[in-house]
Write a protein that holds these residues in place. Structure first.
Motif, mmCIF file in Angstrom:
data_model
loop_
_atom_site.group_PDB
_atom_site.id
_atom_site.type_symbol
_atom_site.label_atom_id
_atom_site.label_comp_id
_atom_site.label_asym_id
_atom_site.label_seq_id
_atom_site.Cartn_x
_atom_site.Cartn_y
_atom_site.Cartn_z
ATOM 1 N N THR A 172 -4.064 -7.391 46.959
ATOM 2 C CA THR A 172 -4.617 -8.316 47.938
ATOM 3 C C THR A 172 -4.928 -9.667 47.291
ATOM 4 O O THR A 172 -4.819 -10.718 47.930
ATOM 5 C CB THR A 172 -5.913 -7.738 48.547
ATOM 6 O OG1 THR A 172 -5.675 -6.403 49.010
ATOM 7 C CG2 THR A 172 -6.422 -8.584 49.690
ATOM 8 N N ASN A 221 -1.293 -11.742 46.386
ATOM 9 C CA ASN A 221 -1.741 -12.301 47.669
ATOM 10 C C ASN A 221 -1.166 -11.558 48.877
ATOM 11 O O ASN A 221 -0.649 -12.170 49.817
ATOM 12 C CB ASN A 221 -1.387 -13.794 47.761
ATOM 13 C CG ASN A 221 -2.164 -14.629 46.775
ATOM 14 O OD1 ASN A 221 -3.389 -14.549 46.714
ATOM 15 N ND2 ASN A 221 -1.464 -15.422 45.975
ATOM 16 N N ARG A 222 -1.327 -10.250 48.869
ATOM 17 C CA ARG A 222 -0.858 -9.432 49.986
ATOM 18 C C ARG A 222 -1.978 -9.345 51.029
ATOM 19 O O ARG A 222 -2.723 -8.368 51.091
ATOM 20 C CB ARG A 222 -0.452 -8.047 49.482
ATOM 21 C CG ARG A 222 0.326 -7.204 50.491
ATOM 22 C CD ARG A 222 0.709 -5.879 49.881
ATOM 23 N NE ARG A 222 1.588 -6.036 48.722
ATOM 24 C CZ ARG A 222 1.881 -5.052 47.870
ATOM 25 N NH1 ARG A 222 1.352 -3.841 48.038
ATOM 26 N NH2 ARG A 222 2.688 -5.273 46.844
ATOM 27 N N HIS A 223 -2.089 -10.395 51.832
ATOM 28 C CA HIS A 223 -3.142 -10.460 52.834
ATOM 29 C C HIS A 223 -2.711 -11.386 53.963
ATOM 30 O O HIS A 223 -1.719 -12.123 53.853
ATOM 31 C CB HIS A 223 -4.448 -10.959 52.217
ATOM 32 C CG HIS A 223 -4.306 -12.266 51.474
ATOM 33 N ND1 HIS A 223 -4.031 -13.468 52.098
ATOM 34 C CD2 HIS A 223 -4.393 -12.551 50.142
ATOM 35 C CE1 HIS A 223 -3.958 -14.431 51.210
ATOM 36 N NE2 HIS A 223 -4.165 -13.913 50.011
ATOM 37 N N ASP A 224 -3.460 -11.382 55.062
ATOM 38 C CA ASP A 224 -3.187 -12.274 56.177
ATOM 39 C C ASP A 224 -3.430 -13.715 55.752
ATOM 40 O O ASP A 224 -4.332 -14.010 54.955
ATOM 41 C CB ASP A 224 -4.088 -11.937 57.366
ATOM 42 C CG ASP A 224 -3.769 -10.579 57.976
ATOM 43 O OD1 ASP A 224 -2.633 -10.094 57.785
ATOM 44 O OD2 ASP A 224 -4.675 -9.993 58.616
ATOM 45 N N GLU A 225 -2.649 -14.609 56.311
ATOM 46 C CA GLU A 225 -2.795 -16.026 55.977
ATOM 47 C C GLU A 225 -4.208 -16.524 56.274
ATOM 48 O O GLU A 225 -4.742 -17.382 55.557
ATOM 49 C CB GLU A 225 -1.774 -16.848 56.767
ATOM 50 C CG GLU A 225 -1.781 -18.332 56.454
ATOM 51 C CD GLU A 225 -1.393 -18.648 55.015
ATOM 52 O OE1 GLU A 225 -1.784 -19.745 54.529
ATOM 53 O OE2 GLU A 225 -0.721 -17.815 54.371
ATOM 54 N N ALA A 226 -4.819 -15.969 57.301
ATOM 55 C CA ALA A 226 -6.174 -16.395 57.662
ATOM 56 C C ALA A 226 -7.196 -16.085 56.572
ATOM 57 O O ALA A 226 -8.276 -16.700 56.526
ATOM 58 C CB ALA A 226 -6.598 -15.725 58.965
ATOM 59 N N ASP A 227 -6.871 -15.144 55.684
ATOM 60 C CA ASP A 227 -7.800 -14.747 54.616
ATOM 61 C C ASP A 227 -7.490 -15.426 53.278
ATOM 62 O O ASP A 227 -8.080 -15.069 52.253
ATOM 63 C CB ASP A 227 -7.752 -13.228 54.428
ATOM 64 C CG ASP A 227 -8.311 -12.480 55.622
ATOM 65 O OD1 ASP A 227 -9.258 -12.995 56.240
ATOM 66 O OD2 ASP A 227 -7.793 -11.390 55.927
ATOM 67 N N LYS A 228 -6.587 -16.379 53.299
ATOM 68 C CA LYS A 228 -6.149 -17.011 52.051
ATOM 69 C C LYS A 228 -7.308 -17.595 51.250
ATOM 70 O O LYS A 228 -7.442 -17.353 50.047
ATOM 71 C CB LYS A 228 -5.121 -18.097 52.367
ATOM 72 C CG LYS A 228 -4.576 -18.810 51.132
ATOM 73 C CD LYS A 228 -3.500 -19.828 51.520
ATOM 74 C CE LYS A 228 -2.969 -20.543 50.296
ATOM 75 N NZ LYS A 228 -1.893 -21.522 50.658
ATOM 76 N N TYR A 237 -9.696 -14.895 49.556
ATOM 77 C CA TYR A 237 -9.236 -14.221 48.348
ATOM 78 C C TYR A 237 -8.975 -15.195 47.201
ATOM 79 O O TYR A 237 -9.142 -14.838 46.027
ATOM 80 C CB TYR A 237 -8.013 -13.364 48.660
ATOM 81 C CG TYR A 237 -8.369 -12.195 49.553
ATOM 82 C CD1 TYR A 237 -9.247 -11.213 49.113
ATOM 83 C CD2 TYR A 237 -7.876 -12.091 50.849
ATOM 84 C CE1 TYR A 237 -9.614 -10.148 49.927
ATOM 85 C CE2 TYR A 237 -8.231 -11.029 51.676
ATOM 86 C CZ TYR A 237 -9.101 -10.058 51.206
ATOM 87 O OH TYR A 237 -9.466 -9.018 52.023
#
Length: 271
Positions: free
Chosen positions: A240, A245-252, A255
């Motif tokens: 993640t 960076n394996r996550h939703d763009e909204a959580d950039k 993280y």
């Protein structure tokens, strides 16, 4: 990231030195600073994207903690695209030996490091690239290495069920008194094995058990690669976080603010 001068790096290393807690296991103890190591880390010829990650990986402090010298024979296990190779190869070029050891690629694929090494003979011309069977790793002549290093790989071997074979291979390759240096993503104490396999985070206790079963003695621990902001419980495990960076763009931003994972840094010795 601001590039540190060699004197500034020397001060940083000195500031990170700790105090032993016992004769059998020390915490965050580093040897005297090494100008050749500091120069290899500060080298402006290193790839800019790789240098930008120094703030997460702390290469000068980590390698100093492992006690390397420029005359050592060092085997790095599974070096990937060669992040540490770019530091270790020139550091060991004149008086030591750097060996990059990787599992034999699948049919039809090639080891990416071959192209990296071939493209920069001034940096990698004296480095050696060896391949091994991932199910039964062998790292060359027994008792031939002063140090074996592995960065963020043990979790992959635990997931594959091959970790014991790797640690046995490390033990065989090292000279008596040689060093095994391990960095990996750190799980909370008590995390169960299935969660570790899925998340990519391992407990220090598991890694210490793997090493001691192979015959090693835990010599020291360092917090140089610790990240207190990492809770180690992300939806896609350690992947993640940056750099995967394996996550939703909204959580950039969320993280990115955490940064790379919390990591254990352990030094073992072959008796």
């Amino acid at each position: 990231m601001t590039r540190l001068s060699i004197p500034a790096l020397a001060l940083l290393l000195a500031a990170c030195a700790g105090t032993p807690t016992s004769s059998s296991e020390e915490r965050a103890v580093m040897p005297a600073t090494d100008a050749a190591l500091l120069a290899a880390v500060a080298d402006p010829g290193r790839d800019a994207a790789q240098r930008a990650r120094d703030r997460y990986r702390h290469p000068a402090e980590t390698l100093a903690f492992f006690g390397l010298t420029p005359t050592d024979t060092v085997i790095e296990i599974s070096p990937g695209s060669g992040w540490y190779s770019a530091i270790l190869a020139p550091y060991l070029r004149d008086a030591g030996r750097y060996v990059a050891a990787s599992a034999t690629p699948a049919p039809g694929r090639s080891n990416a490091l071959r192209a990296v090494f071939a493209a920069d003979p001034a940096r990698y011309g004296r480095a050696t690239l060896v391949e091994y069977d991932s199910k039964a790793p062998s790292l060359g002549a027994p008792a031939s290495a002063d140090a074996v290093l592995t960065f963020r790989n043990v979790h992959n071997w635990v997931a594959a069920g091959s970790a014991d074979a790797y640690f046995q291979a490390f033990f065989a390759a090292l000279k008596p008194g040689g060093t095994l240096g391990v960095v990996d993503h750190r799980a909370r104490p008590g995390t169960d094995l299935d969660t570790m396999k899925k998340s990519g985070y391992l407990t220090e206790a598991l890694v210490v058990d793997l090493a001691t079963r192979a015959g090693f003695v835990l010599e020291a621990r360092s917090e140089v690669n610790a990240n207190p902001a990492d809770s180690a419980d992300h939806p896609n495990g350690v992947w993640t976080l940056p750099p995967t960076n394996r996550h939703d763009e909204a959580d950039k931003a969320k993280y990115a603010a955490i940064g790379e994972s919390d990591r254990m840094t352990l030094r073992f010795r072959k008796p």
